[in-house]
Design a protein around this motif. Sequence first.
Motif, PDB file in Angstrom:
ATOM      1  N   CYS A  63      41.090 -85.271  38.547  1.00 10.90           N
ATOM      2  CA  CYS A  63      42.374 -85.543  37.883  1.00 10.90           C
ATOM      3  C   CYS A  63      42.987 -84.283  37.275  1.00 10.90           C
ATOM      4  O   CYS A  63      44.202 -84.176  37.162  1.00 10.90           O
ATOM      5  N   PHE A  64      42.126 -83.354  36.826  1.00 12.04           N
ATOM      6  CA  PHE A  64      42.671 -82.204  36.090  1.00 12.04           C
ATOM      7  C   PHE A  64      43.297 -81.166  37.016  1.00 12.04           C
ATOM      8  O   PHE A  64      44.210 -80.458  36.615  1.00 12.04           O
ATOM      9  N   LEU A  65      42.789 -81.054  38.249  1.00 11.39           N
ATOM     10  CA  LEU A  65      43.258 -80.017  39.167  1.00 11.39           C
ATOM     11  C   LEU A  65      44.758 -80.193  39.423  1.00 11.39           C
ATOM     12  O   LEU A  65      45.185 -81.216  39.953  1.00 11.39           O
TER      13      LEU A  65
ATOM     14  N   ILE B 244      32.029 -80.040  28.311  1.00 15.43           N
ATOM     15  CA  ILE B 244      32.590 -80.198  29.654  1.00 15.43           C
ATOM     16  C   ILE B 244      33.241 -81.569  29.783  1.00 15.43           C
ATOM     17  O   ILE B 244      32.626 -82.592  29.461  1.00 15.43           O
ATOM     18  N   ASP B 245      34.459 -81.577  30.250  1.00 15.03           N
ATOM     19  CA  ASP B 245      35.217 -82.814  30.449  1.00 15.03           C
ATOM     20  C   ASP B 245      35.527 -82.937  31.933  1.00 15.03           C
ATOM     21  O   ASP B 245      35.914 -81.948  32.568  1.00 15.03           O
ATOM     22  N   VAL B 246      35.317 -84.121  32.487  1.00  5.96           N
ATOM     23  CA  VAL B 246      35.631 -84.388  33.894  1.00  5.96           C
ATOM     24  C   VAL B 246      36.339 -85.728  33.987  1.00  5.96           C
ATOM     25  O   VAL B 246      35.909 -86.699  33.359  1.00  5.96           O
TER      26      VAL B 246
ATOM     27  N   GLY C 295      38.145 -92.471  36.033  1.00  6.75           N
ATOM     28  CA  GLY C 295      37.018 -92.426  35.101  1.00  6.75           C
ATOM     29  C   GLY C 295      37.123 -91.114  34.355  1.00  6.75           C
ATOM     30  O   GLY C 295      37.478 -90.092  34.949  1.00  6.75           O
ATOM     31  N   ASP C 296      36.805 -91.104  33.056  1.00  8.40           N
ATOM     32  CA  ASP C 296      37.023 -89.905  32.237  1.00  8.40           C
ATOM     33  C   ASP C 296      35.926 -89.836  31.182  1.00  8.40           C
ATOM     34  O   ASP C 296      35.762 -90.785  30.401  1.00  8.40           O
ATOM     35  N   ALA C 297      35.170 -88.739  31.173  1.00  9.15           N
ATOM     36  CA  ALA C 297      34.109 -88.595  30.170  1.00  9.15           C
ATOM     37  C   ALA C 297      33.790 -87.121  29.945  1.00  9.15           C
ATOM     38  O   ALA C 297      34.039 -86.281  30.809  1.00  9.15           O
ATOM     39  N   ALA C 298      33.228 -86.841  28.778  1.00 11.49           N
ATOM     40  CA  ALA C 298      32.886 -85.467  28.409  1.00 11.49           C
ATOM     41  C   ALA C 298      31.581 -85.450  27.618  1.00 11.49           C
ATOM     42  O   ALA C 298      31.197 -86.448  27.010  1.00 11.49           O
TER      43      ALA C 298
ATOM     44  N   ILE D  51      37.418 -92.846  24.465  1.00  6.87           N
ATOM     45  CA  ILE D  51      37.216 -92.449  23.068  1.00  6.87           C
ATOM     46  C   ILE D  51      36.621 -91.053  23.113  1.00  6.87           C
ATOM     47  O   ILE D  51      35.638 -90.823  23.828  1.00  6.87           O
ATOM     48  N   GLU D  52      37.198 -90.116  22.394  1.00 12.54           N
ATOM     49  CA  GLU D  52      36.681 -88.752  22.492  1.00 12.54           C
ATOM     50  C   GLU D  52      36.691 -87.998  21.171  1.00 12.54           C
ATOM     51  O   GLU D  52      37.580 -87.191  20.920  1.00 12.54           O
ATOM     52  N   PRO D  53      35.692 -88.261  20.328  1.00 18.31           N
ATOM     53  CA  PRO D  53      35.592 -87.496  19.087  1.00 18.31           C
ATOM     54  C   PRO D  53      35.377 -86.013  19.354  1.00 18.31           C
ATOM     55  O   PRO D  53      34.617 -85.643  20.243  1.00 18.31           O
TER      56      PRO D  53
ATOM     57  N   PHE E  58      32.448 -85.254  22.682  1.00 19.12           N
ATOM     58  CA  PHE E  58      31.818 -86.249  23.574  1.00 19.12           C
ATOM     59  C   PHE E  58      32.838 -87.325  23.872  1.00 19.12           C
ATOM     60  O   PHE E  58      33.674 -87.655  23.017  1.00 19.12           O
ATOM     61  N   GLU E  59      32.773 -87.886  25.061  1.00 14.21           N
ATOM     62  CA  GLU E  59      33.772 -88.885  25.479  1.00 14.21           C
ATOM     63  C   GLU E  59      33.164 -89.881  26.458  1.00 14.21           C
ATOM     64  O   GLU E  59      32.418 -89.492  27.354  1.00 14.21           O
ATOM     65  N   HIS E  60      33.501 -91.162  26.253  1.00 15.97           N
ATOM     66  CA  HIS E  60      33.232 -92.195  27.249  1.00 15.97           C
ATOM     67  C   HIS E  60      34.513 -92.992  27.469  1.00 15.97           C
ATOM     68  O   HIS E  60      35.325 -93.146  26.546  1.00 15.97           O
TER      69      HIS E  60
HETATM   70 MG    MG Z   1      38.394 -86.489  29.279  1.00 13.03          MG
END
Ligand code: MG
Length: 261
Positions: free
Chosen positions: A57-59, A100-102, A111-114, A213-215, A244-246
């Motif tokens: 998604c980021f590219l 790292i976030d992907v 899907g998005d998590a870090a 959620i990404e504190p 961190f993110e889920h």
């Molecule tokens: Mg993210």
Amino acid sequence: MAPILKSPDELQIMREAGRIVAVAHEEMRLAIQPGVTTKDLDTIALTVLGDHGAEPCFLGYAPGEHPPFPATITASINQELVHGIPSDNRVLEEGDIIGIDVACFHQGFVGDAAFTHPVGDVSRSAERLLRATESALTAAIDASVVGNRISDVAKATMKRAGRLGYSVAREYTGHGVGRSMHEEPQVPNWWHSRRSKHKWEDCDLQVGMTYAIEPMLIAGRPDLMELEDGWTVVTKDGSLTAHFEHTVAITEDGPAILTLP
Ligand code: MG
């Protein structure tokens, strides 16, 4: 604007998108050590996504005034809070912590998590910050239940971080996730008082809502600035940060984490 609710079938696809992100996380975690570059980690993530037929998604992502983001992951080291650009010249060193976030597109959903990870042996204070940030994420996930509101999720993050002695990034928030990487609502890490300059829309949590959620916790003062590359966000005082993110779904049975392996 109302959040877009997902059907059970859509949640199933989002779980698969989230699983692909989690697999990329695992592969990168195994590779993190002194001497590895952030570009090496980016290549690993792009390969995992490609192997699963998913797309980053980021590219090429270029919101507002930002130049197009040139990579699959964001890689943010130590005082870099978020949005660091992977580079051949950025070599991990013993004692660093790297966030790292992907995010990926898979069958039309995101899907998005870090995560943030130590490089070799790190200081006790860095370890404490990592544990505290994960703990704040857990508190916010636990608050993601019907009967609560987005403000309850934000306050859960803020309170846990504060109790453990950290400040949170106010300007950067989590967000709804679905067919698009950013949907309503915003999911802040902090909730405003009546007089504060940052204000967010509150909303009731409903079954079928999906959001990231990404504190982002900060060991020093929460004053941030963006570097000249147009992306990397750092603490002004140079203090250490973690992220961190889920992606989670609100279900009748409580919160469901969608970004698990
Ligand atoms: Mg993210």
